[in-house]
Design a protein around this motif. Sequence first.
Motif, PDB file in Angstrom:
ATOM      1  N   ASP A  73       0.730  -1.214  -0.004  1.00 29.63           N
ATOM      2  CA  ASP A  73       0.090  -0.089   0.020  1.00 29.63           C
ATOM      3  C   ASP A  73       1.103   1.354   0.174  1.00 29.63           C
ATOM      4  O   ASP A  73       1.830   1.422   0.616  1.00 29.63           O
ATOM      5  CB  ASP A  73      -0.902   0.034   1.093  1.00 29.63           C
ATOM      6  N   VAL A  74       0.433   2.328  -0.734  1.00 33.55           N
ATOM      7  CA  VAL A  74       0.884   3.639  -0.629  1.00 33.55           C
ATOM      8  C   VAL A  74      -0.231   4.794  -0.548  1.00 33.55           C
ATOM      9  O   VAL A  74      -1.307   4.416  -0.915  1.00 33.55           O
ATOM     10  CB  VAL A  74       1.773   3.946  -1.857  1.00 33.55           C
ATOM     11  N   LEU A  75       0.112   5.838  -0.034  1.00 42.02           N
ATOM     12  CA  LEU A  75      -0.958   6.979   0.367  1.00 42.02           C
ATOM     13  C   LEU A  75      -1.102   7.427  -1.089  1.00 42.02           C
ATOM     14  O   LEU A  75      -0.360   7.869  -1.974  1.00 42.02           O
ATOM     15  CB  LEU A  75      -0.246   7.735   1.366  1.00 42.02           C
ATOM     16  N   ALA A  76      -2.278   7.667  -1.181  1.00 39.84           N
ATOM     17  CA  ALA A  76      -2.824   8.369  -2.681  1.00 39.84           C
ATOM     18  C   ALA A  76      -2.454   9.875  -2.345  1.00 39.84           C
ATOM     19  O   ALA A  76      -2.167  10.520  -1.498  1.00 39.84           O
ATOM     20  CB  ALA A  76      -4.331   8.221  -2.917  1.00 39.84           C
ATOM     21  N   LEU A  77      -2.628  10.623  -3.627  1.00 35.67           N
ATOM     22  CA  LEU A  77      -2.286  11.969  -3.461  1.00 35.67           C
ATOM     23  C   LEU A  77      -2.947  12.811  -2.677  1.00 35.67           C
ATOM     24  O   LEU A  77      -2.502  14.049  -2.293  1.00 35.67           O
ATOM     25  CB  LEU A  77      -2.157  12.322  -5.050  1.00 35.67           C
ATOM     26  N   ASN A  78      -4.277  12.484  -2.527  1.00 37.28           N
ATOM     27  CA  ASN A  78      -5.411  13.043  -1.612  1.00 37.28           C
ATOM     28  C   ASN A  78      -4.932  13.020  -0.043  1.00 37.28           C
ATOM     29  O   ASN A  78      -5.295  13.688   0.646  1.00 37.28           O
ATOM     30  CB  ASN A  78      -6.671  12.840  -1.806  1.00 37.28           C
ATOM     31  N   GLY A  79      -3.897  12.167   0.231  1.00 41.02           N
ATOM     32  CA  GLY A  79      -3.165  11.944   1.460  1.00 41.02           C
ATOM     33  C   GLY A  79      -4.361  11.262   2.385  1.00 41.02           C
ATOM     34  O   GLY A  79      -4.310  11.245   3.658  1.00 41.02           O
ATOM     35  N   ILE A  80      -5.306  10.751   1.763  1.00 43.23           N
ATOM     36  CA  ILE A  80      -6.269   9.728   2.573  1.00 43.23           C
ATOM     37  C   ILE A  80      -6.412   8.262   2.140  1.00 43.23           C
ATOM     38  O   ILE A  80      -6.491   7.489   2.995  1.00 43.23           O
ATOM     39  CB  ILE A  80      -7.841  10.539   2.562  1.00 43.23           C
ATOM     40  N   ASP A  81      -6.779   8.265   0.966  1.00 40.63           N
ATOM     41  CA  ASP A  81      -6.824   7.018   0.174  1.00 40.63           C
ATOM     42  C   ASP A  81      -5.685   5.922   0.136  1.00 40.63           C
ATOM     43  O   ASP A  81      -4.735   6.733  -0.037  1.00 40.63           O
ATOM     44  CB  ASP A  81      -7.573   6.940  -0.945  1.00 40.63           C
ATOM     45  N   LEU A  82      -5.862   4.837   0.093  1.00 41.13           N
ATOM     46  CA  LEU A  82      -4.556   3.916  -0.043  1.00 41.13           C
ATOM     47  C   LEU A  82      -4.797   3.314  -1.475  1.00 41.13           C
ATOM     48  O   LEU A  82      -5.914   2.863  -1.988  1.00 41.13           O
ATOM     49  CB  LEU A  82      -4.289   2.959   0.930  1.00 41.13           C
ATOM     50  N   ILE A  83      -3.667   3.177  -2.200  1.00 34.03           N
ATOM     51  CA  ILE A  83      -3.666   2.394  -3.567  1.00 34.03           C
ATOM     52  C   ILE A  83      -2.493   1.321  -3.484  1.00 34.03           C
ATOM     53  O   ILE A  83      -1.735   1.505  -2.508  1.00 34.03           O
ATOM     54  CB  ILE A  83      -3.521   3.390  -4.635  1.00 34.03           C
TER      55      ILE A  83
END
Length: 280
Positions: A73-83
């Motif tokens: 997992d990495v943090l999405a650009l929005n700083g909330i979701d995980l991708i």
Amino acid sequence: MTEHIGFRTLDSAGIHLFTLAIFSILSQIKAEQEVENLSGLSTNPDKDIFVVRENGTTCLMAEFAVRFVVPYDVLALNGIDLITEQASLALPRGAEIEGKCGSTEAELSISWINDAYTFRIFFLKEVHNLSKGNDIWKINKVQLVYDTSETSHFINAYNPGKHTASSHRLSALVTPVGRSYECQAPQTLTLISSDHQKGVTVSMSDTQIQPFDIKSDFTFSEAYKCITDQREQLEETLPLILGIILALVIVITLSVYHIHLKMTAHQPQLPRDRSLYKNM
């Protein structure tokens, strides 16, 4: 007199215990196992060669090229979701190995990058006393320990740390006892990770393994080829076999025709015109 006898008895007991201790130490030294990474001998840069030796002789050998695909997992650009991203890595040549040999169980452990990764293969021999011809060995467990804080493969991993991916109820590479397993074709396993049950893919190719009953030092026993290799070999030889059969059919046909011509050449030719029969 009694005290003297007691002293001698204690002295004998001490010597006996000392002898047992020395024998135990020597037995442990004798059974000590050593490991060797011979990957540098391989002409294939992706292929590794590992050897475990006991009492001065080879007890486990493995040659293969192994690749892993590990989701993380990495943090999405929005700083909330995980991708979810995927790390692709291969077993390197400079890996450190450990091994265990036994009569019915064996293990190969391969570590690299300061133990950030550890790949373990567990082997089991199944002996059936009533039917010796059915004795087999197999891989009954595969495990990968990986550290997502290792940044050369895991880029910006969220909540980095160590995870363990393991197989479940595995029965792979089933091989008759006394033979090595050989498979050039890729074979894929899916391990379930402790990181939210993610599926880690392990791909093994150009494989030859033998964990038990190696007869000659540094030498595999007779190979037992996987079904995929057997099928590919049949597909390669089938056109040749069909070509040979076709050639034989042609030769036989021509031979029969040639014999027929010879036999009919010596027979008298009867005139087609019936009026010519009077002159015969």
